[in-house]
Scaffold this motif. Structure first.
Motif, PDB file in Angstrom:
ATOM      1  N   VAL A 141     -27.352 -49.462  21.015  1.00  0.00           N
ATOM      2  CA  VAL A 141     -27.712 -48.313  21.847  1.00  0.00           C
ATOM      3  C   VAL A 141     -29.042 -48.560  22.548  1.00  0.00           C
ATOM      4  O   VAL A 141     -29.182 -48.337  23.763  1.00  0.00           O
ATOM      5  CB  VAL A 141     -27.777 -47.028  20.999  1.00  0.00           C
ATOM      6  N   LEU A 159     -30.305 -48.451  26.767  1.00  0.00           N
ATOM      7  CA  LEU A 159     -31.060 -47.313  27.259  1.00  0.00           C
ATOM      8  C   LEU A 159     -31.878 -47.696  28.483  1.00  0.00           C
ATOM      9  O   LEU A 159     -32.348 -48.828  28.604  1.00  0.00           O
ATOM     10  CB  LEU A 159     -31.997 -46.778  26.171  1.00  0.00           C
ATOM     11  N   ALA A 216     -27.329 -40.481  26.434  1.00  0.00           N
ATOM     12  CA  ALA A 216     -26.334 -41.334  25.776  1.00  0.00           C
ATOM     13  C   ALA A 216     -24.983 -40.618  25.795  1.00  0.00           C
ATOM     14  O   ALA A 216     -24.478 -40.198  24.759  1.00  0.00           O
ATOM     15  CB  ALA A 216     -26.759 -41.673  24.349  1.00  0.00           C
TER      16      ALA A 216
END
Length: 333
Positions: free
Chosen positions: A80, A84, A173
């Motif tokens: 993740v 970003l 997200a």
């Protein structure tokens, strides 16, 4: 002589994500945890829409049934973070809020607001009202004058102006939000609810985490340790980052990858009676000093102390500082 058509058929190629489902679901003897690298690769494929919906559901529920390991959580987090697009924003406390409250009001919101008035830069994030019967942070932001930010620029401006910003997971997200929203389709919460708590997307000085289910607190602490993060994990009230003053609180900390533990005693000699219903206006009344209420005042003071402890202040001084902050707060909204 013609070759029978049946003999010319070829088996379809296996989907690239299939091995990750197989690792988790190959039975009691064949299944195993993903390695950190496998977890990072698998989450990367999920985030890049390289899996089928059936694979996504199977993967999430196999993880839920098995219970995710620290290595898996660390690998997922790395995947993740790699994707970003957040700018460099200075943050003191990363404050995830994903559970919602059903027994008590979210007093942690007043704790965060009071800390922000005293220069602690706090980034809060949450995943929406995904479970019926709970009161979520997003529902109270406007009433408490906590900025709802929909992009990183707004987060930066809110932090520079008032040291406190909230940004929905959907806006930074969206793939993870979609996985969280499968809760009502799959019938169970997925590991994404836990993952969101450890992400610390802006690299805050300390990430606070609340994990309700016993045993998971140490897993999250170990994952943070693998990532080299500073964090404190607690079993917060209702799954939120809020100390329950009626019970002993165990702090699972990690500083620069090194784990530590503290136990904070209960602050009340006997348990408080939980309210018959949750009345959000009671938050405002307490903030303005219009009412005195033992449980919320103990809860928010100890939660403020928790955040200060995460920034390196020893426990006793943290409680003293929290009390000063509360006594001198600006009660206007």
């Amino acid at each position: 002589m013609n070759t029978p058509a049946a003999l010319t058929l070829e088996a379809p190629a296996e989907h690239p994500f299939a091995p990750f489902v197989r690792i988790l679901g190959k039975g009691k003897r064949g299944a195993r945890n993903l390695t950190r690298e496998e977890a990072r690769e698998a989450m990367g494929m999920l985030l890049e829409d390289k899996v089928e919906d059936t694979q996504l559901g199977a993967f999430l529920m196999l993880l839920r049934h098995k219970e995710e390991s620290a290595e898996e959580m660390a690998g997922f987090t790395e995947a993740v973070r790699e994707r970003l697009t957040a700018p460099a924003i200075q943050v003191d406390i990363d404050w995830p809020t994903y559970a919602g409250k059903k027994r008590h009001l979210p007093w942690y919101l007043l704790a965060a607001k009071c800390l922000a008035q005293n220069g602690v830069r706090i980034f809060m994030h949450g995943g929406g009202a995904h479970t019926a019967g709970r009161l979520y942070s997003e529902q109270l932001l406007d009433a408490l004058a906590i900025p709802l930010c929909r992009n990183w620029q707004s987060v930066n401006e809110a932090l520079d102006t008032g040291n406190l910003a909230f940004m929905p997971l959907q806006d930074w997200a969206p793939h993870l939000q979609r996985m969280i929203d499968l809760r009502n389709t799959l019938g169970l919460r997925s590991p994404i609810h836990s993952l969101a708590r450890i992400l610390n997307p802006l690299g805050a000085r300390c990430g606070l985490q609340s994990i309700f289910h016993p045993g998971y607190q140490s897993v999250h602490r170990e994952a943070s340790s693998l990532l080299g993060d500073n964090s404190i994990v607690i079993k917060g009230d209702g799954g939120e980052v809020e100390i329950n003053p009626d019970t002993l609180s165990h702090l699972y900390g990690t500083t620069a990858g090194v784990g530590w533990d503290e136990e904070w005693p209960a602050l009340s000699a006997q348990r408080h009676v939980k309210p018959a219903s949750l009345q959000p206006e009671h938050l405002l009344a307490l903030w303005r000093g219009e009412v005195e209420d033992s449980y919320p005042q103990l809860a928010l003071l100890s939660t403020m102390a928790l955040a200060l402890r995460g920034l390196g202040t020893p426990r006793e001084q943290a409680f003293e500082q929290a009390q000063r902050f509360w006594d001198n707060r600006d009660t206007s909204i």
